[in-house]
Motif scaffolding. Sequence first.
Motif, PDB file in Angstrom:
ATOM      1  N   LEU A 186       0.838  -1.190   0.000  1.00  0.00           N
ATOM      2  CA  LEU A 186       0.000   0.000   0.000  1.00  0.00           C
ATOM      3  C   LEU A 186       0.877   1.246   0.000  1.00  0.00           C
ATOM      4  N   THR A 187       0.405   2.276  -0.664  1.00  0.00           N
ATOM      5  CA  THR A 187       1.100   3.544  -0.624  1.00  0.00           C
ATOM      6  C   THR A 187       0.122   4.660  -0.966  1.00  0.00           C
ATOM      7  N   GLU A 188       0.523   5.901  -0.671  1.00  0.00           N
ATOM      8  CA  GLU A 188      -0.325   7.024  -1.046  1.00  0.00           C
ATOM      9  C   GLU A 188      -0.576   7.009  -2.548  1.00  0.00           C
ATOM     10  N   ALA A 189      -1.745   7.488  -2.964  1.00  0.00           N
ATOM     11  CA  ALA A 189      -2.095   7.495  -4.389  1.00  0.00           C
ATOM     12  C   ALA A 189      -1.080   8.278  -5.216  1.00  0.00           C
ATOM     13  N   LEU A 190      -0.422   9.248  -4.604  1.00  0.00           N
ATOM     14  CA  LEU A 190       0.714   9.937  -5.203  1.00  0.00           C
ATOM     15  C   LEU A 190       1.930   9.580  -4.363  1.00  0.00           C
ATOM     16  N   THR A 191       2.963   9.017  -4.997  1.00  0.00           N
ATOM     17  CA  THR A 191       4.083   8.501  -4.229  1.00  0.00           C
ATOM     18  C   THR A 191       5.399   8.781  -4.931  1.00  0.00           C
ATOM     19  N   TYR A 192       6.479   8.480  -4.257  1.00  0.00           N
ATOM     20  CA  TYR A 192       7.830   8.670  -4.768  1.00  0.00           C
ATOM     21  C   TYR A 192       8.013   7.875  -6.062  1.00  0.00           C
ATOM     22  N   PRO A 193       8.386   8.499  -7.171  1.00  0.00           N
ATOM     23  CA  PRO A 193       8.479   7.778  -8.446  1.00  0.00           C
ATOM     24  C   PRO A 193       9.377   6.552  -8.404  1.00  0.00           C
ATOM     25  N   SER A 194      10.477   6.617  -7.663  1.00  0.00           N
ATOM     26  CA  SER A 194      11.373   5.470  -7.619  1.00  0.00           C
ATOM     27  C   SER A 194      10.723   4.271  -6.939  1.00  0.00           C
ATOM     28  N   MET A 195       9.803   4.510  -6.017  1.00  0.00           N
ATOM     29  CA  MET A 195       9.080   3.391  -5.423  1.00  0.00           C
ATOM     30  C   MET A 195       8.282   2.657  -6.492  1.00  0.00           C
ATOM     31  N   LYS A 196       7.698   3.412  -7.411  1.00  0.00           N
ATOM     32  CA  LYS A 196       6.941   2.783  -8.489  1.00  0.00           C
ATOM     33  C   LYS A 196       7.834   1.908  -9.358  1.00  0.00           C
ATOM     34  N   SER A 197       8.980   2.437  -9.746  1.00  0.00           N
ATOM     35  CA  SER A 197       9.858   1.678 -10.641  1.00  0.00           C
ATOM     36  C   SER A 197      10.479   0.486  -9.923  1.00  0.00           C
ATOM     37  N   GLN A 198      10.828   0.641  -8.654  1.00  0.00           N
ATOM     38  CA  GLN A 198      11.403  -0.489  -7.934  1.00  0.00           C
ATOM     39  C   GLN A 198      10.355  -1.568  -7.677  1.00  0.00           C
ATOM     40  N   ALA A 199       9.125  -1.176  -7.400  1.00  0.00           N
ATOM     41  CA  ALA A 199       8.065  -2.170  -7.227  1.00  0.00           C
ATOM     42  C   ALA A 199       7.878  -2.975  -8.506  1.00  0.00           C
TER      43      ALA A 199
END
Length: 457
Positions: A186-199
């Motif tokens: 789970l994460t905020e609907a707007l989040t750190y871009p690198s978290m998206k790419s690492q996920a």
Amino acid sequence: MTIWTPTLQDNTPRYLALADALARDLATGRLRPGDRLPTHRELADLLGVTIGTISRGYAEAERRGLTVGEIGRGTFVRKQAGDDPWPRSPERASTVDFTLSLPVALPMERDLLAATLRELADEPDVNELLLYRPESADARQRQRAAAWLQRLGLAATPENLLVTAGSQHALNVVLSAVLGSGQVLLTEALTYPSMKSQARQYGVKLRAVAVDEGGLVPESLAQACLQEPRPKALYLIPSMHNPTTVTLSPQRREAVAALVTQHDLLLIEDDIFSFMMPDPPEPLAVRIPERAIYLSSVAKCLAPGLRTGFMMVPPPLRTRLLAAIHNTVWMAAPLMVEVATRWLADGTADRIIAAKREETQARQRLAAQILAPWTFAADPNGTHLWLTLPEPWSSDEFTARARECGVMVVGGGAFAVNRRDTPHAVRVSLGLPDRATLKCGLATIAEILSGTAGPNY
């Protein structure tokens, strides 16, 4: 059309396995942005599944922001420009770069660094900084870091603290050691871009939790915890959030901590901005240390080039997380860790932060003056602001127009977990340009919004 034969993992619904395979192959380079994927029928025949399964798999991939369907043309791997956490280099020397979330650089830092390096050079055991550190950092360095985190009320000790090569590295370590492919974060609907790419890289599925003007919404978190598959962890930036600048209130922190406990989640608390605040709020990890991984770093308050981060961890996870550090970079560079932790211990860090805070506040006042006619969110001690775009601008259109005019900003799509929730907003980071360049760049943004800007060639 790309000839693509995905490998579907067992024990996962076929449509989800298809989306997972697409994410893996994009992360490894087997698929590239812009590739056209096989048609639904072709892939169904190839894999021996129904066309409906392929349709659901492609729809899931599009929901994750991996693909885009174009009527009459097919399904394509989405170009990742909006989600790329690493901004492109400016095309012209005159371009004002507002993309990097960096602290302001100060002349005093050169002299302070030079003095520290001379001091180190004169020490008889300086060569030990060239050796391996099996515990991620030596006990003295971890003690300094623990004392620094204790200022926030954290029960940090050398035993429950690990040192990483920055918070970016820490996220990589946590995702690889604690979460597995197919698990929900789970994460905020707007989040750190690198978290998206690492996920995406690790096959971790992000599930968005709604945010409002107060930050993460506890009621939305409660609902997200009940959805199947059940989430394993929550990733949260609670102070001076990137990109919205919001700091969670004590009441929301208490509510979030209670929900994390109630639903047996692991909290990944990314608190890299709080040391820029004169009176930082108490971290959530103070309330629930047994189920929180707390991340801090010197990148946003001292210097990103020191590549030093701190991770306070629950004892049962320490061995796994230390192994993940060894499996990535083995250890943070001892020389950089020594410089950083000496500064934390001897008062140098306090001097630097105070000076950076003063300059940052001046830059925020300048931005508030120039952008006064428009709506934006900012923290007076933060290195960025979150600019809401008026009609008819979308974030992609504004970002492209700004680049034409010699200004680089980060569009809202870079932060949106779900592409359909992309806000009409951009992040403007104030730390990189010098003061005069900052003023010119902000004036250009104001001219674009008012319709008076022309290309700046």
